[in-house]
Design an enzyme around this catalytic site. Structure first.
Site, PDB file in Angstrom:
ATOM      1  N   LYS A  34       1.355  -1.038  -0.390  1.00 42.60           N
ATOM      2  CA  LYS A  34       0.611  -0.451   0.402  1.00 42.60           C
ATOM      3  C   LYS A  34       0.855   1.433   0.078  1.00 42.60           C
ATOM      4  CE  LYS A  34      -4.151  -2.119   1.997  1.00 42.60           C
ATOM      5  NZ  LYS A  34      -4.458  -2.674   3.652  1.00 42.60           N
ATOM      6  N   GLN A  40      -4.701  -0.756   9.751  1.00 42.72           N
ATOM      7  CA  GLN A  40      -4.824  -2.107   8.834  1.00 42.72           C
ATOM      8  C   GLN A  40      -4.996  -3.366  10.275  1.00 42.72           C
ATOM      9  OE1 GLN A  40      -3.760  -2.945   6.130  1.00 42.72           O
ATOM     10  NE2 GLN A  40      -4.063  -5.433   5.963  1.00 42.72           N
ATOM     11  N   ASP A  90     -11.125   3.285   4.110  1.00 41.41           N
ATOM     12  CA  ASP A  90     -10.833   2.450   4.025  1.00 41.41           C
ATOM     13  C   ASP A  90     -12.326   2.031   3.970  1.00 41.41           C
ATOM     14  OD1 ASP A  90      -9.856   0.127   4.048  1.00 41.41           O
ATOM     15  OD2 ASP A  90      -8.576   0.784   6.137  1.00 41.41           O
TER      16      ASP A  90
HETATM   17  N1  GUN Z   1      -6.725  -6.349   6.856  1.00 42.81           N
HETATM   18  C1  GUN Z   1      -7.499  -7.326   5.099  1.00 42.81           C
HETATM   19  N2  GUN Z   1      -7.931  -6.129   4.242  1.00 42.81           N
HETATM   20  C2  GUN Z   1      -8.040  -5.113   4.662  1.00 42.81           C
HETATM   21  C3  GUN Z   1      -8.166  -4.125   4.164  1.00 42.81           C
HETATM   22  O1  GUN Z   1      -8.602  -3.800   3.416  1.00 42.81           O
HETATM   23  N3  GUN Z   1      -7.701  -2.258   4.821  1.00 42.81           N
HETATM   24  C4  GUN Z   1      -7.348  -2.871   6.194  1.00 42.81           C
HETATM   25  N4  GUN Z   1      -7.358  -1.965   7.429  1.00 42.81           N
HETATM   26  N5  GUN Z   1      -7.508  -4.115   7.334  1.00 42.81           N
HETATM   27  C5  GUN Z   1      -7.262  -5.018   6.032  1.00 42.81           C
END
Ligand code: GUN
Length: 283
Positions: free
Chosen positions: A53, A97, A120
């Site tokens: 990311k 995350q 998100d």
């Molecule tokens: N854990 C698994 N997928 C995601 C996501 O799209 N965003 C976040 N913040 N955590 C995750």
């Protein structure tokens, strides 16, 4: 092979090129879109996702801040970091995350993120907006899946879509987005007794469970579109999804590979959300 591949890498390249252009336009006005990513603990999969990311942000000319914290971090300390980032004008998007360690209340942390920076799309304000059809940030993985359906020109109107998985991150928002496009939507999950009875009738199947070979060829209607959100490792340690790809591709009409399918699209939609957050905050 009868199925056509839906190439998430190729589609992501197009989306990210468009993001880069909009980033340059904002930069010309003195604003660099910024994303803060917070990783708590040492989950190896999370560490890889987070690195990807941050790198994608930098590749499109955005600014990114990565905070990594030990698994022992207290909830209060994490909330304090989120509060500071809410106030930081150089940060337009905040991503914590998931999963978080057990001493931290995930709901509390997500609600602490300013809704304007919720890239998100997990905040109650974003989830409520999606539920009611108001504008807001869409969760990145389901949004990426919708972009893939759009890219192949698939009209969902009147189609039967089956979503396997009911998480807040993928399954539930995915079902709402499909419904918005006038599909008839069935959500299946671990307590669904006869999964095949539903999937056999589906024009579109979205699998988001985290179990390899969950969707087999005999469960798929010939010509159906299969989107694989799974991210697992096989016996040889190679990345694979939830779909028995080698056999399902002989039956499906369209299919996403793993890797190179939904994964890169999730990151692309995060970039889009971060850019939009910056554009809105600039207005
Ligand atoms: N854990 C698994 N997928 C995601 C996501 O799209 N965003 C976040 N913040 N955590 C995750």
């Amino acid at each position: 092979m009868t199925a056509q591949l839906i190439d998430g890498n190729a589609l992501s390249r197009q989306l990210r090129a468009a993001v880069s252009e909009r980033v340059q336009a904002l930069k010309a006005r003195g604003i660099t879109p910024g994303l803060a990513v917070l990783l708590v603990g040492d989950n190896p999969a999370s560490a890889v996702y987070v690195r990807n990311k941050v790198k994608a942000c930098e590749d499109t000319g955005m600014h990114s801040v990565l905070q990594t914290w030990p698994a022992s971090l207290s909830e209060a300390a994490l909330l304090e970091q989120v509060a500071a980032l809410n106030q930081d004008a150089s940060v337009h998007g905040i991503l914590v995350q998931l999963p978080l360690p057990p001493q931290i209340d995930t709901h509390k942390v997500i609600e602490a993120i300013s809704a304007a920076k919720d890239v998100d799309g997990f905040h109650l304000a974003s989830a409520g907006a999606l539920m009611t059809g108001a504008p807001g940030f869409l969760p990145c993985t389901p949004h990426g899946c919708m972009k893939m359906l759009e890219a192949i020109g698939f009209d969902l109107h009147g189609k039967h879509a089956v979503v396997i998985g009911r998480s807040n991150i993928v399954g539930k928002p995915m079902a709402l987005l499909l419904l918005q496009k006038n599909a008839t939507v069935t959500i299946c999950h671990s307590a669904t007794p006869d999964l095949k009875a539903f999937t056999r009738n589906a024009d579109v199947i979205v699998v988001a469970v985290g179990k390899r070979k969950l969707l087999r060829a005999d469960m798929v209607k010939p010509g159906a579109v299969v989107l694989d959100v799974g991210m697992n490792r096989n016996e040889e340690g190679k990345l694979c999804g939830d779909v028995d790809f080698a056999n399902v591709k002989e039956v499906a009409g369209w299919i996403t590979p793993v890797p190179g399918g939904v994964g890169p699209m999730t990151i692309s939609m995060l970039l889009v959300n971060t850019l939009e957050a910056a554009e809105r905050q600039a207005r």
